[in-house]
Every structure is written in C-alpha cells, then in structure tokens.
Design an enzyme around this catalytic site. Structure first.
Site, short mmCIF file in Angstrom:
data_model
loop_
_atom_site.label_atom_id
_atom_site.label_comp_id
_atom_site.label_asym_id
_atom_site.label_seq_id
_atom_site.Cartn_x
_atom_site.Cartn_y
_atom_site.Cartn_z
N ASP A 37 0.75 2.51 9.42
CA ASP A 37 0.16 2.60 8.04
C ASP A 37 -0.40 4.14 8.96
O ASP A 37 -0.53 3.87 9.78
CB ASP A 37 -0.46 1.63 7.33
CG ASP A 37 -0.77 2.17 6.20
OD1 ASP A 37 -0.60 2.89 5.78
OD2 ASP A 37 -0.16 0.68 5.16
N ASP A 61 2.00 8.43 10.41
CA ASP A 61 2.59 9.40 9.12
C ASP A 61 4.24 9.17 9.22
O ASP A 61 4.17 10.31 9.71
CB ASP A 61 2.21 10.49 9.31
CG ASP A 61 1.83 11.29 8.24
OD1 ASP A 61 2.75 11.48 7.33
OD2 ASP A 61 1.33 12.54 8.40
N VAL A 62 4.84 9.18 7.62
CA VAL A 62 6.08 9.53 7.90
C VAL A 62 6.10 10.71 7.46
O VAL A 62 7.57 10.68 7.65
CB VAL A 62 5.86 8.61 6.42
CG1 VAL A 62 6.07 6.76 7.05
CG2 VAL A 62 5.93 8.30 5.23
N TYR A 153 8.22 11.06 -8.24
CA TYR A 153 8.34 10.05 -7.88
C TYR A 153 9.92 9.95 -7.88
O TYR A 153 11.02 9.36 -7.77
CB TYR A 153 7.58 9.46 -8.20
CG TYR A 153 7.41 8.30 -7.97
CD1 TYR A 153 6.88 7.21 -7.38
CD2 TYR A 153 7.81 7.04 -8.97
CE1 TYR A 153 6.78 6.47 -6.60
CE2 TYR A 153 8.37 5.73 -8.72
CZ TYR A 153 7.40 5.61 -8.06
OH TYR A 153 7.60 3.82 -7.68
N LYS A 157 12.98 8.79 -5.64
CA LYS A 157 13.53 7.35 -5.55
C LYS A 157 14.51 7.02 -5.77
O LYS A 157 15.74 6.85 -5.35
CB LYS A 157 12.54 6.29 -7.10
CG LYS A 157 11.24 6.17 -6.80
CD LYS A 157 11.70 5.36 -5.00
CE LYS A 157 9.67 5.13 -4.51
NZ LYS A 157 9.69 4.58 -3.37
N THR A 188 -0.24 -3.68 -8.07
CA THR A 188 -0.06 -2.91 -7.00
C THR A 188 -1.94 -2.55 -6.36
O THR A 188 -2.28 -2.10 -8.17
CB THR A 188 0.91 -2.33 -6.03
OG1 THR A 188 0.60 -0.92 -7.18
CG2 THR A 188 2.14 -2.32 -5.87
#
Length: 252
Positions: A37, A61-62, A153, A157, A188
């Site tokens: 993370d 960091d992705v 988003y 996806k 979440t």
C-alpha cells in the site's frame, strides 16, 4: 486448508477495504501475506493486526513500474517464492462524463488497470516457480453496467476483464491461473465516504439489489480466497460477479 495448501500471497491495496478483508481471511487460514500500500505506517499497522507470523508490509505505488519492481524484489529476497497475487488497489472519483478531467481519467486507469498489469507482470517470474500460482484482480459490476459518473472507473474495470482473459490464455503453460471478482456495492471505507458526503444515497441501491443490502468486504474476500486456492484449480480467465443479484435483476 492443510499445510500443503498454504500460500504466500501479495495483496495490493492491502491496508484497507477489500484488500485488507482478504488479508485477514487468508491470514486466518495460515497463509503468509505481503501487504502492499502507499502508506508505510498504515500498512505496518495492518500487518500487526493479522493472525499468524511472517507477514510483511511494503510501501509501494502501483502507478510506478520501478516502485512495484522494488516491492517484488523485496518479496524475492524475503521469501524466494510467491503463490498468489491479489490486485485490489483502487480509488473512486465520481464525475459527470462531459466534464471529467484528463487527470481523473488517467489516474483511475493508471491505478486500476495499469496497476493490475504491473502487479501481474512483476509477479510473473516468481509465480512461474509455484505449483499453485493464481492471480485475482478486482473488477466491478461497472465492467458490465453503465454506472453513471464513473467513466474512468468503468473503462478501467472493463479493461481488467480483458487483461484477465489474455493472461489466463497466455500464461496457462506456466501453470498460472488468472481470474477476477466483480463486486457490486460493498461497504468499504471509500463507499462509506460517498454516503457520508451525501454523494451516494444507499436506499435506491438497496432497493435495486435483490438481496436488499450492500455486501460486506469479507464476502468478497471469501470469493477471492476461493479463486486463489487449489479448490478452484479448473477455473481460469473468469470474472465472478458478486453483486447480490443486481446485474440480473429486471425491476418491475
């Protein structure tokens, strides 16, 4: 789960939300976890709260190939092998499609889609040496429905599901299975913030969902754990919808 079924699994976005719920579920079954993370302090705290020993937390960091590469070098030095990957890092940034900024679109795609690709690509050499290699990515009902004000988003996806099918076919000879889960509305912290800010009214969501409620993160975690495990050994290239029936429901 017997001893031979236990796995070493890396989870991006592992310090919160679905990623953290997955870490808790897997740790409770004796697996060894690597949580990745952005915030080192937050990821260290998450690791401390997990059952069992041997877990580690890495700040990475992705959106950075170098950062993810460094994280997987740490995994290689620490464990020497890897069995599973959960690509769960993500953000929400609702905006009308006609006015959404390039910055928002690029960031959503970079974190969700390209971040998942970077995780899978960096894990590949280690997974090739595992007899039970499995990757699970986070898709969404947004890959199948036109969810308003989620252009970046939804596109990201949808791309993840294409990535899953491609890698599943391409890496099958290396024994690597690749799947996704596609949740509906899940309670979440990110969704809680949208509700608290007044951006999201939970009542229509609950009314639209046949099961009449939001999912708990642990319910998504259970599906991820299944797809990682040898129990799902004949499943690859799939996206499992977990939405309480929302995408099959025709309101009358």
């Amino acid at each position: 789960m017997n001893k031979t079924d236990k796995m070493t699994v890396v989870i991006s976005g592992g310090a919160s939300g679905i990623g953290y719920a997955t870490a808790k579920t897997l740790a409770s079954r004796g697996n060894r976890l690597v949580l990745v993370d952005l915030d080192q302090e937050k990821v260290d705290q998450a690791v401390e709260e997990l059952e069992g020993e041997g877990h580690i937390g890495i700040s990475a960091d992705v959106t950075s190939t170098d950062s993810i590469g460094s994280a997987f070098e740490t995994i290689r030095r620490s464990f020497g092998h890897l069995d599973g990957v959960v690509a769960a890092a993500g953000i929400v940034d609702p905006s009308p499609s006609e006015s959404v900024s390039d910055e928002s679109l690029e960031r959503l795609i970079d974190i969700h889609l390209l971040g998942s690709i970077r995780m899978a690509r960096a894990a590949y050499p280690l997974l090739c040496d595992s007899a039970k290699a499995s990757i699970v990515c986070l898709s969404s009902m947004g890959a199948r429905l036109g969810v308003p004000q989620r252009l970046g988003y939804n596109v990201a996806k949808s791309g993840i599901e294409g990535m899953v099918r491609t890698l599943a076919v391409e890496w099958v000879r290396q024994g690597i299975r690749v799947n996704a889960v596609a949740p509906g509305w899940v309670k979440t912290p990110a969704i809680a913030n949208l509700i608290d800010s007044g951006f999201l009214d939970p009542t229509p969501v609950e009314e639209r969902t046949p099961l009449g409620r939001f999912a708990e993160p642990t319910e998504i975690a259970e599906a991820i754990a299944f797809l990682l495990s040898p129990t799902s050994s004949y499943i690859t290239g799939q996206s499992l919808t977990i939405d309480g029936g929302m995408t099959i429901h025709f309101p009358q």
